[in-house]
Design a protein around this motif. Structure first.
Motif, PDB file in Angstrom:
ATOM      1  N   ALA A 240      19.672  73.166  17.637  1.00  0.00           N
ATOM      2  CA  ALA A 240      20.870  71.984  17.946  1.00  0.00           C
ATOM      3  C   ALA A 240      19.602  70.763  18.156  1.00  0.00           C
ATOM      4  O   ALA A 240      20.528  69.206  18.425  1.00  0.00           O
ATOM      5  CB  ALA A 240      20.575  72.724  19.564  1.00  0.00           C
ATOM      6  N   ARG A 243      21.020  68.533  15.246  1.00  0.00           N
ATOM      7  CA  ARG A 243      21.923  68.017  15.710  1.00  0.00           C
ATOM      8  C   ARG A 243      22.132  66.853  16.806  1.00  0.00           C
ATOM      9  O   ARG A 243      23.425  65.780  15.754  1.00  0.00           O
ATOM     10  CB  ARG A 243      22.781  69.473  15.929  1.00  0.00           C
ATOM     11  CG  ARG A 243      23.419  70.235  15.187  1.00  0.00           C
ATOM     12  CD  ARG A 243      24.654  71.396  15.536  1.00  0.00           C
ATOM     13  NE  ARG A 243      24.024  72.624  14.002  1.00  0.00           N
ATOM     14  CZ  ARG A 243      25.838  73.257  13.882  1.00  0.00           C
ATOM     15  NH1 ARG A 243      26.229  72.816  14.837  1.00  0.00           N
ATOM     16  NH2 ARG A 243      25.623  74.085  12.860  1.00  0.00           N
ATOM     17  N   VAL A 244      21.409  67.183  17.885  1.00  0.00           N
ATOM     18  CA  VAL A 244      21.565  65.878  18.527  1.00  0.00           C
ATOM     19  C   VAL A 244      20.999  64.453  17.015  1.00  0.00           C
ATOM     20  O   VAL A 244      21.947  63.327  17.937  1.00  0.00           O
ATOM     21  CB  VAL A 244      20.715  66.787  19.288  1.00  0.00           C
ATOM     22  CG1 VAL A 244      20.947  64.619  20.470  1.00  0.00           C
ATOM     23  CG2 VAL A 244      21.307  67.031  20.456  1.00  0.00           C
ATOM     24  N   HIS A 248      24.109  62.335  17.212  1.00  0.00           N
ATOM     25  CA  HIS A 248      24.656  62.159  17.977  1.00  0.00           C
ATOM     26  C   HIS A 248      24.239  60.972  18.573  1.00  0.00           C
ATOM     27  O   HIS A 248      23.061  61.375  18.451  1.00  0.00           O
ATOM     28  CB  HIS A 248      24.679  62.720  19.193  1.00  0.00           C
ATOM     29  CG  HIS A 248      26.098  64.585  18.980  1.00  0.00           C
ATOM     30  ND1 HIS A 248      26.771  64.165  19.224  1.00  0.00           N
ATOM     31  CD2 HIS A 248      25.239  65.558  18.335  1.00  0.00           C
ATOM     32  CE1 HIS A 248      27.426  65.844  19.066  1.00  0.00           C
ATOM     33  NE2 HIS A 248      27.020  66.176  18.344  1.00  0.00           N
ATOM     34  N   VAL A 283      24.872  65.984  25.291  1.00  0.00           N
ATOM     35  CA  VAL A 283      25.758  67.142  24.385  1.00  0.00           C
ATOM     36  C   VAL A 283      24.857  68.130  24.066  1.00  0.00           C
ATOM     37  O   VAL A 283      24.462  68.400  25.158  1.00  0.00           O
ATOM     38  CB  VAL A 283      25.330  66.857  22.908  1.00  0.00           C
ATOM     39  CG1 VAL A 283      25.815  67.203  21.339  1.00  0.00           C
ATOM     40  CG2 VAL A 283      25.023  65.186  22.217  1.00  0.00           C
ATOM     41  N   PHE A 285      25.429  72.506  24.042  1.00  0.00           N
ATOM     42  CA  PHE A 285      25.940  73.509  22.504  1.00  0.00           C
ATOM     43  C   PHE A 285      25.447  75.197  23.119  1.00  0.00           C
ATOM     44  O   PHE A 285      25.113  75.385  24.268  1.00  0.00           O
ATOM     45  CB  PHE A 285      24.475  73.476  21.805  1.00  0.00           C
ATOM     46  CG  PHE A 285      24.393  72.178  20.628  1.00  0.00           C
ATOM     47  CD1 PHE A 285      24.484  71.554  19.973  1.00  0.00           C
ATOM     48  CD2 PHE A 285      23.268  71.145  21.653  1.00  0.00           C
ATOM     49  CE1 PHE A 285      24.568  70.927  19.174  1.00  0.00           C
ATOM     50  CE2 PHE A 285      23.622  69.743  21.101  1.00  0.00           C
ATOM     51  CZ  PHE A 285      24.199  69.453  19.654  1.00  0.00           C
ATOM     52  N   ASP A 291      25.739  76.188  17.707  1.00  0.00           N
ATOM     53  CA  ASP A 291      26.580  75.459  17.751  1.00  0.00           C
ATOM     54  C   ASP A 291      26.353  74.359  18.665  1.00  0.00           C
ATOM     55  O   ASP A 291      27.327  74.651  19.990  1.00  0.00           O
ATOM     56  CB  ASP A 291      27.696  77.187  17.702  1.00  0.00           C
ATOM     57  CG  ASP A 291      27.543  77.680  16.493  1.00  0.00           C
ATOM     58  OD1 ASP A 291      26.844  77.309  15.754  1.00  0.00           O
ATOM     59  OD2 ASP A 291      28.213  78.800  15.950  1.00  0.00           O
ATOM     60  N   TYR A 292      27.328  73.626  18.158  1.00  0.00           N
ATOM     61  CA  TYR A 292      28.253  71.949  19.294  1.00  0.00           C
ATOM     62  C   TYR A 292      29.821  72.774  20.088  1.00  0.00           C
ATOM     63  O   TYR A 292      30.611  73.629  20.243  1.00  0.00           O
ATOM     64  CB  TYR A 292      28.411  71.143  17.846  1.00  0.00           C
ATOM     65  CG  TYR A 292      29.471  70.270  18.769  1.00  0.00           C
ATOM     66  CD1 TYR A 292      28.771  69.268  20.077  1.00  0.00           C
ATOM     67  CD2 TYR A 292      31.049  70.238  19.293  1.00  0.00           C
ATOM     68  CE1 TYR A 292      29.389  68.238  20.508  1.00  0.00           C
ATOM     69  CE2 TYR A 292      32.001  69.115  19.580  1.00  0.00           C
ATOM     70  CZ  TYR A 292      30.948  68.339  20.366  1.00  0.00           C
ATOM     71  OH  TYR A 292      31.377  67.394  21.091  1.00  0.00           O
ATOM     72  N   ARG A 295      30.453  66.895  23.792  1.00  0.00           N
ATOM     73  CA  ARG A 295      29.975  65.955  24.465  1.00  0.00           C
ATOM     74  C   ARG A 295      30.568  65.125  25.586  1.00  0.00           C
ATOM     75  O   ARG A 295      31.843  65.250  25.245  1.00  0.00           O
ATOM     76  CB  ARG A 295      29.589  65.065  23.271  1.00  0.00           C
ATOM     77  CG  ARG A 295      30.105  64.266  22.755  1.00  0.00           C
ATOM     78  CD  ARG A 295      29.992  63.957  21.301  1.00  0.00           C
ATOM     79  NE  ARG A 295      31.035  63.132  20.610  1.00  0.00           N
ATOM     80  CZ  ARG A 295      30.061  62.078  19.865  1.00  0.00           C
ATOM     81  NH1 ARG A 295      29.358  62.641  18.960  1.00  0.00           N
ATOM     82  NH2 ARG A 295      31.795  60.809  18.804  1.00  0.00           N
TER      83      ARG A 295
END
Length: 400
Positions: A240, A243-244, A248, A283, A285, A291-292, A295
């Motif tokens: 996570a 992914r941020v 993002h 954001v 998760f 998983d996203y 946001r």
């Protein structure tokens, strides 16, 4: 209205509850630098030599915090306030008592701990709601903001061509003239801050009684087989986190762990949007697989939300880091002095002695005290209640 009428309004708003107003101004001024006061009081919060607080090794901090977790539950992780601050991890034990742990931002090394109720909590709670239930205490404090606003407006009408007095040196021919000039000078230079805190204080009152802004509905719950919140594994947390960073545009300021209120993993922070709290950008998760989920960003919110989010940064001067906080602190001290000089001037006016006759300070303060009437006892009562509640709240918390 004439000058005499404006003076009556000015005196009524500033004198009757001047003791309480001064207390609120002082606690508010210290609340601005309350994190720095805790930094001085608790060596565990310090990172020396300083490091770049924007380069926090969140993965290392989370790993170390999980290893120390034991029977505690990690509630949230917060980025350093400044480059010489540690990362703060908020934990909660089985009795529901919160606690603070401090970690080095780069190495993730555990540095020590601290109580939940620290100096920052004291000054913020005392200033915001006098340690009382929020609905009552905040209303009282915000009403004081209304009185200060009346005092501010009436002050400008009392002094014609006030804009010419910013650099006027106080006259020294007698005590009354000197303190009158000092009071006017303090008021002029701190008027911008008084206007800001009064407007934001009035806004807090409006929010408290029904004008609170709500963010649009956002998915912060997921279906799980477990009833209790699930802490993300190190692998899921790192997934996570990446992914941020990759997808993002947000600098992470806080990480909120799954709880009964929301069972998702929430990253909060700042982007290029000005004057918003960290919660305005997030954001979310799934803590089971990384998983996203969803946001939100502040620049996409309504004007109502943006105004609401700007209140705290403007009220406490946190919008430009330590630089703006220092400015707020200095002018907050001036505002506090303004309350004291105004009370003293009121007593001087009541003395009504000839300019060449020495004025006794005790007599001046005694007349100021009498001029407050029942307001003095109400002020003292509320301050005493605040201090008693402080002792009850702070000492009933188990020291972990």
């Amino acid at each position: 209205m004439d000058k005499k009428t404006w003076y009556k309004w000015h005196s009524f708003a500033g004198i009757k509850l001047s003791i309480l107003i001064c207390f609120i101004l002082i606690t508010g001024t210290l609340a601005v630098i309350s994190h720095e006061i805790d930094w001085l009081a608790n060596p565990s919060k310090r990172v020396l030599p300083a490091v770049d607080s924007s380069q926090v090794n969140w993965s290392a901090v989370y790993k170390q915090a999980r290893q120390r977790q034991g029977t505690y539950t990690i509630q949230s992780i917060h980025s350093p306030i400044n480059n010489w601050f540690a990362v703060e991890v908020i934990t909660q034990n089985e009795q529901g008592i919160r606690h603070r742990e401090y970690y080095h931002p780069i190495t993730g090394q555990y540095q020590g701990d601290g109580r939940w109720y620290n100096w920052q909590r004291f000054f913020r709670m005392a200033h915001r709601h006098l340690m009382m239930p929020t609905i009552y205490g905040t209303s009282i404090v915000c009403v004081m903001g209304l009185l200060m606003f009346v005092s501010l407006v009436s002050g400008f009408f009392m002094f014609p061509k006030w804009w010419k007095n910013f650099f006027r040196k106080p006259r020294t021919q007698n005590r009354k003239v000197f303190w009158n000039d000092c009071h006017r000078l303090f008021g002029l230079w701190s008027s911008w801050l008084l206007l800001v805190v009064c407007i934001t204080g009035i806004w807090y009152l409006a929010e408290l009684w029904g004008l609170d802004a709500d963010f649009p509905a956002q998915q912060d719950q997921i279906l799980t087989a477990q009833q209790a919140p699930v802490m993300p594994s190190q692998v899921v947390f790192d997934k996570a986190l990446e992914r941020v960073k990759d997808y993002h545009d947000m600098q992470i300021k806080a990480i909120i762990m799954p709880s009964k209120r929301w069972n998702t993993l929430i990253f909060q922070g700042q982007n290029d949007t000005l004057l918003v709290r960290d919660r305005a950008n997030n954001v979310i998760f799934n803590p089971l697989n990384g998983d996203y989920v969803s946001r939100r960003f502040a620049q996409q919110q309504s004007l109502h939300v943006r105004i609401s989010e700007a209140a705290d940064p403007l009220h406490f001067g946190t919008f430009y880091g330590i630089s703006s906080k220092v400015v707020y602190f200095i002018f907050g001290c001036v505002l506090s002095a303004l309350a004291v000089t105004g009370t003293y001037m009121y007593g001087l006016k009541l003395v009504r002695q000839h300019r060449d006759v020495p004025v006794q300070s005790k007599q001046v303060w005694r007349l100021s005290w009498q001029g407050m009437h029942y307001g003095r006892w109400l002020s003292i009562l509320l301050i005493v209640i605040c201090l008693i509640l402080t002792v009850i709240i702070f000492t009933n918390t188990v020291i972990l």
